[in-house]
Design a protein around this motif. Structure first.
Motif, PDB file in Angstrom:
ATOM      1  N   LEU A   1       0.530   6.301  -4.491  1.00  0.00           N
ATOM      2  CA  LEU A   1       0.100   5.655  -6.020  1.00  0.00           C
ATOM      3  C   LEU A   1       0.636   4.025  -6.016  1.00  0.00           C
ATOM      4  N   MET A   2       2.025   3.977  -5.319  1.00  0.00           N
ATOM      5  CA  MET A   2       2.765   2.824  -5.568  1.00  0.00           C
ATOM      6  C   MET A   2       2.109   1.746  -4.508  1.00  0.00           C
ATOM      7  N   LEU A   3       1.740   2.458  -3.227  1.00  0.00           N
ATOM      8  CA  LEU A   3       0.987   1.374  -2.503  1.00  0.00           C
ATOM      9  C   LEU A   3      -0.441   1.042  -2.746  1.00  0.00           C
ATOM     10  N   LEU A   4      -1.113   1.885  -3.148  1.00  0.00           N
ATOM     11  CA  LEU A   4      -2.525   1.788  -3.910  1.00  0.00           C
ATOM     12  C   LEU A   4      -2.449   0.556  -4.925  1.00  0.00           C
ATOM     13  N   LEU A   5      -1.503   0.835  -6.014  1.00  0.00           N
ATOM     14  CA  LEU A   5      -1.178  -0.015  -7.011  1.00  0.00           C
ATOM     15  C   LEU A   5      -0.819  -1.499  -6.454  1.00  0.00           C
ATOM     16  N   THR A   6       0.040  -1.265  -5.502  1.00  0.00           N
ATOM     17  CA  THR A   6       0.601  -2.750  -4.924  1.00  0.00           C
ATOM     18  C   THR A   6      -0.747  -3.292  -4.191  1.00  0.00           C
ATOM     19  N   SER A   7      -1.620  -2.715  -3.616  1.00  0.00           N
ATOM     20  CA  SER A   7      -2.663  -3.305  -2.931  1.00  0.00           C
ATOM     21  C   SER A   7      -3.746  -3.930  -4.092  1.00  0.00           C
ATOM     22  N   ILE A   8      -3.890  -3.244  -5.135  1.00  0.00           N
ATOM     23  CA  ILE A   8      -4.598  -3.521  -6.084  1.00  0.00           C
ATOM     24  C   ILE A   8      -4.030  -5.035  -6.904  1.00  0.00           C
TER      25      ILE A   8
END
Length: 196
Positions: free
Chosen positions: A44-51
């Motif tokens: 979740l953290m890396l997905l939100l960071t990528s977004i």
């Protein structure tokens, strides 16, 4: 001299270090559950960071190609890190019922192998690509600064990457390995004593 030795009494008096099986299974299940939560949180953290990084690209419209390449490198680093990391998912979901100790031992050995690969190869690739991405991304904005502030910006960024690489990463790996190694040792001991 009494030659009548009570072997059963001596056997019952000896202290055994056999881990209580139920407690060991509970520890193992707790370890797997905690790692599953950690895996979900990292995703979740890396997905939100990528977004968020994609939003920065869309909203601020960088001018230089180096900034765009830096953004692509940064997002790629996160994806490259997550692909092998998510392979642990099958081991963490495996056997919600209580398997025997050999199955648990095998699962933890496989998990250990995947963690070693993740902690060495993938984490190194992740840090290299991420560092390149951040360096390229900052280039456009550093050009607009004075030389002094540009140097300070790159020095702070480099310092933060070095702190992560040389202090935080080894500390997290050591902590993660200690928990898994303890469980592996307990299951090996249990299997060895069950074979005797």
């Amino acid at each position: 001299m009494d030659t009548n030795i009570d072997f059963k009494n001596i056997w019952n008096k000896q202290e055994s270090e056999i881990p209580e099986v139920k407690t060991l299974y509970n520890m193992a299940n707790r370890f797997k559950r905690n790692n599953l939560y950690k895996l979900i949180a990292v995703n979740l953290m890396l997905l939100l960071t990528s977004i968020f990084i994609g939003f920065i690209w869309y909203y601020f419209q960088p001018e230089l190609v180096t900034t765009k390449i830096g953004i692509i490198f940064t997002i790629s680093a996160m994806i490259i890190f997550l692909l092998p990391y998510n392979r642990q998912l099958s081991l963490l979901f495996k056997n919600k019922s209580e398997p025997n100790s050999k199955e648990f031992l095998q699962q933890f050995i496989e998990l250990k192998e995947k963690q070693i690969f993740q902690q060495t190869t993938m984490l190194s690739v992740y840090f290299i690509i991420l560092s390149l991405g951040i360096g390229l991304y900052l280039f456009e904005y550093v050009l607009k600064m004075t030389i002094t502030w540009g140097i300070i910006t790159y020095e702070i960024t480099t310092l933060w990457i070095l702190i992560n690489w040389f202090y935080l990463r080894p500390h997290a790996i050591k902590k993660q390995n200690a928990k898994l190694n303890k469980l592996l040792a307990e299951f090996k001991k249990l299997n060895h004593q069950m074979m005797d």
